[in-house]
Design a protein around this motif. Sequence first.
Motif, PDB file in Angstrom:
ATOM      1  N   ASP A 395       0.843  -1.189   0.000  1.00 34.70           N
ATOM      2  CA  ASP A 395       0.000   0.000   0.000  1.00 34.70           C
ATOM      3  C   ASP A 395       0.881   1.244   0.000  1.00 34.70           C
ATOM      4  O   ASP A 395       1.836   1.345   0.789  1.00 34.70           O
ATOM      5  N   THR A 396       0.573   2.193  -0.878  1.00 38.07           N
ATOM      6  CA  THR A 396       1.308   3.472  -0.926  1.00 38.07           C
ATOM      7  C   THR A 396       0.356   4.669  -0.789  1.00 38.07           C
ATOM      8  O   THR A 396       0.803   5.807  -0.850  1.00 38.07           O
ATOM      9  N   THR A 397      -0.911   4.409  -0.592  1.00 39.47           N
ATOM     10  CA  THR A 397      -1.898   5.501  -0.598  1.00 39.47           C
ATOM     11  C   THR A 397      -1.853   6.327   0.674  1.00 39.47           C
ATOM     12  O   THR A 397      -2.241   7.497   0.683  1.00 39.47           O
ATOM     13  N   SER A 398      -1.391   5.743   1.766  1.00 39.32           N
ATOM     14  CA  SER A 398      -1.425   6.459   3.039  1.00 39.32           C
ATOM     15  C   SER A 398      -0.248   7.395   3.224  1.00 39.32           C
ATOM     16  O   SER A 398      -0.164   8.088   4.238  1.00 39.32           O
ATOM     17  N   GLY A 399       0.675   7.414   2.284  1.00 41.39           N
ATOM     18  CA  GLY A 399       1.859   8.249   2.417  1.00 41.39           C
ATOM     19  C   GLY A 399       3.002   7.524   3.098  1.00 41.39           C
ATOM     20  O   GLY A 399       4.166   7.913   2.969  1.00 41.39           O
ATOM     21  N   ARG A 401       4.596   3.874   3.078  1.00 40.99           N
ATOM     22  CA  ARG A 401       4.504   2.627   2.320  1.00 40.99           C
ATOM     23  C   ARG A 401       4.405   1.426   3.255  1.00 40.99           C
ATOM     24  O   ARG A 401       5.125   1.332   4.249  1.00 40.99           O
ATOM     25  N   GLN A 402       3.507   0.509   2.896  1.00 41.26           N
ATOM     26  CA  GLN A 402       3.275  -0.708   3.673  1.00 41.26           C
ATOM     27  C   GLN A 402       3.722  -1.927   2.858  1.00 41.26           C
ATOM     28  O   GLN A 402       3.442  -2.026   1.658  1.00 41.26           O
TER      29      GLN A 402
END
Length: 818
Positions: A395-399, A401-402
């Motif tokens: 995931d990169t949407t939250s600022g 990266r996961q």
Amino acid sequence: MLKISPEQHWRGIVCTVFALFLLATVASSQISDRVGRITTSNIEYGQSISIKVELLQASTLEKIEIAYRQFGMREFSRAEMSITANIATVNLPPEASLPPFLEYYLILYYSGKELPETFPVENPEQAPLRITIQPTLQEKSRIIILSPDPGESINIEDLLISVSLSQFEFSTTNQSVKVFIDDIDISNGILRYGDLIIVRPQNIDVTLPEGPHQSRVYIFDSTGIGIDSVTWSFSIKKPVSELPLAPITVSPIRYYGSIQLETRQENISASTTPYNRATISANGSYKDYQLRSYLYLTNEEKNYRQPQNRFLIVAEAPWLKFGYGDHYPTMPDLIMNGKRLRGFFANLTQEKFSLDIASGTVTRKINGLISTPFPDSLLSSEQSGDPGATFQLYDTTSGNRQWIKLKPGTYERDLFVIHPIFGKRLGTHWGFTYLKSKDDINSIQYGIRPRENAVFGTDVLLSFDRQNFEIMGQAAFSAVNNDITKGSFTDDDIDSIYYDSDEGDRRNIKNLRDFFSNIITVNENLIPLNAKNVPTLSYEGGIGLNYFNNTFRFTYLRHGESYESFGHTYLRPDVEGYSITDRLRLLKNQIFLSTGYERLHDNTSGAKPFTMNTNTANISISYLPIINFPNITLSYLYSSNKNSAEITDSVFSINDRTNRVLLHVGKEVTYYARHNLYFTFGTSLRNDHTPRDMDTRSTTVGLGSTSTFEFPLQTTFNITVNSNRIARSINEKTTITYTTIYASGQYQLINKTMTLTGSLSPTFGNIERYLVSLGAQYKFWEYLTARTEIYLYFNQKFFNNMNPTNDIVWTFSIRAEI
């Protein structure tokens, strides 16, 4: 029905106790906590080979393969075995059944284990298991059987042994003739009328019980040398008064069906696993048309495993066969062999044209597993803690990266193959094959590197003089893409990669992409991207001659370094060389001499720093006398491996020599019962001439008997001694020696409606184990049978486990037939 006297019962008990006493003094066979029992049938040259393996701890078994090689071959071929419940089976092709024996071992893949296990456990390639292949007597006997007909069921009062010698070119008046029923010599009752030989057993006080019998006739010349012989079987009927009366129905419609329900409990290594299974089959026929169906259901079917349930329905006419379900298509073996496919298949056979086609899935989708997402800052520590794992950006949407740790799943893989044949299927023909297989990218969410494969091939057979002279060959070219995730090159990709080429060259590359992308995904992961040394081309060719009691074969092969077919995943790539075999029949088919030589090397493209050369030579002689004398086979094999590295190189050099000697002696004798006796001896010594000095040695001695008594008792006794010296490292060499006794019996009672079975198998030495099994089967009616068995494993010591647990396996099944 057969009357059993108290004397016969007492005689059988005495024989059984005496045999068990003998077995208690010696012992052994291959021991494993994974494999229970392996059974094969007696095989003759040119027949397919059926192997059945009874498995222990089958619940975590993902796959089982058999590695096998013909007599005299250095390399093992592989095939995947079909697993149904705790039974794994495979049918090896007739080409594998070359006298005097076939060697094999098993490779077992268990979930949660990176490396597979083997059976035999220790040194399987140097000390594999063996199946004896009986030579076929290709010259027909000139003795004409007159009575009884082979396979005939006859009343005892009508029995007359009669043959004719009219086919002999010379006079047989002065020739010696011997006639046997089973092992009883009835030659003193011979009556001769010219070329006619007649014996009536009742005239010489020979009593034959009801059931199967075997008759043998031998002819000798004036010096006592055997000239010819013939053997055939017949059976004695029950007395007429005891024959059941049944209506005789003649109908072109036939049908058969069965259902079997089974429950099985395994307590292995202190863990209990239940199995519940159902097997249903239904077959029907009308004249030359057949319909067959099969369904197998088990509680082992899980969404995280490849299919455990099995089904198949087949319709067949003399010229067409088609079906749907789980099957193993057989095409030219460079392209498709030994791979299970779930889907449709059809085989069309005509005089001048045939067609084979199959389409379905070879692997089903299994979703991958992911960990809890973690931030970018923990990635380095996670990778250090599990360097072999796969990590993927989540995931990169939250600022921030996961990432996730990924256990990749299995893509669903589809496969289509078609094989048109111009000419006769079993005679002169020219065939073509096309195979296409591709992973379905959308079948799972978490997976890596989906693949695609296309193979084009051709095969030819030229057969002359009633198949005594044959020329055969096949060739195939493969293309494999090892990652089709991003699809084919785009125009921008080509412009970027070939930026230094002019516009015309880039346009040509785009045109080639457009053409080949209709066949396979074209990107940087495609093999081959260049045709230098043709790394994905494979071909084989040979000649076969069958003249003057000789069966001669010459084969040349080359498998490209990068050749791959998803329909035959066990084919060895990167090998080139030739093999020569010759089998000679001598002394009226009483002596069989087999010789062979094979020379192979790898590094077909010249890309490896060293080239491996292997040489294998062998000779075997078998004596199968027509007189009452044991069958004897003696074999010697020599093989060598040597690469081009300096012999002083302790890391890369390979230089070894292997010498093997094998002896098999078999004889059928009659003493209170009919006994099939055998003795085997085998020794293998591998000398490593490199500084590592990884020498190995294996010796096996076996003695056994299968006995059939006049009353309903059958027994089997085996004694085997195994000794293996294994080099685990340069400084560690281990010798494993153990002896096993195996004794089993089967007895029928209550008018043969109940069958009792039992076995006892102690093992001594570096392995200590006691196996006890008991079983009972009861036939309620002709169509309803129940069976139960229990296996007790008292494990004292294994060479890799000094404190094993005791194991128990219990099964119960009920079977109904119509």
